[in-house]
Write an enzyme that holds these catalytic residues in place. Structure first.
Site, short mmCIF file in Angstrom:
data_model
loop_
_atom_site.label_atom_id
_atom_site.label_comp_id
_atom_site.label_asym_id
_atom_site.label_seq_id
_atom_site.Cartn_x
_atom_site.Cartn_y
_atom_site.Cartn_z
N VAL A 1 19.48 46.03 3.72
CA VAL A 1 19.95 46.76 4.89
C VAL A 1 20.98 47.82 4.50
O VAL A 1 21.73 47.65 3.54
CB VAL A 1 20.54 45.80 5.96
CG1 VAL A 1 19.44 44.90 6.52
CG2 VAL A 1 21.67 44.96 5.39
N ILE B 1 23.61 41.87 1.53
CA ILE B 1 23.01 43.10 0.99
C ILE B 1 21.49 43.05 1.02
O ILE B 1 20.84 43.98 0.55
CB ILE B 1 23.52 43.45 -0.43
CG1 ILE B 1 23.07 42.43 -1.46
CG2 ILE B 1 25.03 43.60 -0.46
CD1 ILE B 1 23.27 42.93 -2.88
N GLU B 2 20.92 41.99 1.53
CA GLU B 2 19.46 41.94 1.64
C GLU B 2 19.07 42.12 3.11
O GLU B 2 18.95 43.25 3.58
CB GLU B 2 18.93 40.64 1.00
CG GLU B 2 19.24 40.63 -0.50
CD GLU B 2 18.64 39.46 -1.26
OE1 GLU B 2 17.64 38.89 -0.83
OE2 GLU B 2 19.21 39.11 -2.32
N MET B 3 18.91 41.05 3.86
CA MET B 3 18.48 41.22 5.24
C MET B 3 19.64 41.18 6.25
O MET B 3 19.47 41.53 7.42
CB MET B 3 17.38 40.20 5.57
CG MET B 3 16.13 40.47 4.71
SD MET B 3 14.92 39.13 4.73
CE MET B 3 14.13 39.40 6.31
#
Lengths: 343, 343
Positions: free
Chosen positions: B83, B125-127
């Site tokens: 994201v 830092i991913e979803m």
């Protein structure tokens, strides 16, 4: 300030502002331009390209990222997210039934799906490719793509930007959602709509919504091919809504043409599947469909709908959600043994 | 520095370092844990969840964004993009055949696909979701999802994080790529591999690659269920490669356990479809498969392969690209008349 063309349309449509509108079911097939007849090979290639994130500088953004065919044809966001997390200024229009739009993009700067398909790929805040030459170079490097282009467009140097755009457009012409409750109703099934939906349908016509949201896709009248259909938004000034949503900050078509007469002209978006495409308007600032109906009645028709009328129209608009055709997921050809220089 | 477990494995495998390795075809079916037997309803729900970007804070990142099943099961990037354009520090492993991994994540911090599936969704830092409670709240708000969860897991309060993870894992267990040229060869079709590929296969075994890249998925020996298989990387120090690729900056399993004995231990990744998953290694710093083979031989086996040997092994590794099963694209249920508060 309407252009002459719009004025003509408005006059022509004035007779349709009564309760009876020209209700039409959605055609099962979209019109195809003579220069780009659809074929299965072209559609299949187009689907691959549409879903391939390697058409972006980062390798992360495909057409489908913002115009998601697994959802309502867009991303349910105000501004869409392109490469490097950049957020665009306009809300992504749905790809479903976009084949029935008279023009593409909110400001109508593309006269066709073919022309539209070329835009986002090289837009620096969308897919971020430096040029279509770079896209073509990537496609040529991936075994499987040259063969798919040759199958769709014949041999020779088939991997071109024009052909990529044609293939994507051919795929998009298959993205049609027939058999909504509304379609069944206007095709004769009186039980397809609820009482509230029929009330909403009448309110939709009586209020004047169907003056512009007309035709089978609720995006304007059927005009000679190549005739764009724009409307001014907002038509009526309203300080409260302007303060809340800032609609007028975007000058619409004038951002492209730089002409005063084009200020705040926008393409009339389809209402097909509108229940699934929140948030609403060109800037995606309105989060709910009931507020969108309230805003439209006031800003375009200078009417104050009651809460009941709004609920009825929303119920009717929910009857425009169609059947989404089943699609096979493409397996995209791989680039063997290496990767591209993504940024 | 090997752990006792690794030392045991290394000894057990020492006998296999000759030219003859235990070549096995890929099973058509992945093992299922007793607590999560696969059913069609569960797999279908898992596919929906896997492809649904609404499981991210921005509404833009799905499991599939980084582990793309339309490609080689990942994103062909060094670091994946989560994201807000944030780039992760490790290269996304392929989801294809991940059901055959003894542990999940490069550092093996998840013992199962079920445990893995829960991680990225709430990784900032991913979803980027704040919590699984927020995910569950979203899923409950989307008509169609509660019904799909009930169909997969029975009635009652079926929409839970555990069930979402189980469904995703069940879907992932269907992502198997059988019938590679290698599989055909070891199943008796002597014509399935080229001469060069057979040479590469022998070099792969003689050099010692198959000591660790063993078993049907080339990711380690078949061990009792729940037994993880890690190897130290790099095993042999090499200043040039370290300067070039900085492999040792990531302490691998020790980043999770904080134990000195776990430093630089990594899960042994599958080599299935490795030709399609460049760039290589945990940090994705090696862009080509030939360099990956060169690096592995030197850093893990202290051997310098000739250019011919490297080309042969790469040819062999290309024979591990399997058949990707055809999948139907899910139509994700929509949230009618509104959208979520995406950031």
């Amino acid at each position: 300030m309407f252009t002459l063309r719009l004025l003509t349309c408005a006059l022509a449509l004035a007779g349709a502002s009564a309760a009876v509108a020209d209700w039409q079911a959605l055609p099962a097939k979209a019109p195809e331009p003579a220069a780009n007849p659809s074929t299965p090979a072209k559609v299949e290639l187009g689907k691959m390209l549409y879903l391939d994130p390697r058409l972006s500088s980062t390798g992360t953004v495909s057409c489908n990222s913002c115009h998601n065919v697994m959802l309502g044809g867009e991303d349910n966001r105000g501004g869409s997210v392109g490469v490097h997390g950049q957020v665009g200024g306009r809300s992504a229009p749905t790809v479903w039934n976009s084949a029935f739009n008279s023009v593409q993009f909110w400001d109508g700067r593309a006269p066709s799906l073919e022309a539209q398909a070329k835009g986002p790929v090289t837009n620096p805040i969308e897919m971020g490719m430096k040029s279509w030459d770079d896209v073509v170079a990537r496609l040529k490097a991936i075994p499987g793509y040259p063969e798919a282009f040759a199958a769709a467009f014949g041999g020779g140097d088939a991997v071109t930007a024009d052909n990529a755009a044609k293939a994507i457009a051919a795929y998009e012409r298959t993205l049609i959602t027939p058999n909504s409750a509304y379609d069944k109703y206007v095709s004769g099934d009186q039980t397809a709509l609820t009482e509230q939906q029929v009330r909403g349908m009448n309110t939709f016509a009586e209020t004047g919504c169907s003056n512009c949201h007309s035709g089978p896709a609720f995006n304007g009248p059927t005009l000679p091919e190549g005739t764009p259909f724009f409307m001014k938004f907002p038509t009526f000034e309203n300080g409260m809504f302007e303060a809340k949503y800032g609609f007028s900050q975007d000058k619409g078509r004038a951002e492209v043409t730089k002409k005063a007469e084009d200020e705040h002209l926008f393409k009339v978006p389809t209402l097909r599947n509108v229940a699934l495409t929140a948030p609403y308007f060109h800037n995606g600032k309105v989060k709910t469909l009931d507020e969108a109906v309230r805003v439209m009645a006031k800003l375009q028709l200078n009417k104050d709908l009651s809460e009941q009328q709004i609920a009825d129209v929303v119920a009717f608009l929910n009857a425009l959600t169609g059947e989404f055709p089943k699609q096979q997921m493409p397996q995209l050809p791989g680039l063997p043994n290496k990767t591209f220089d993504y940024n």
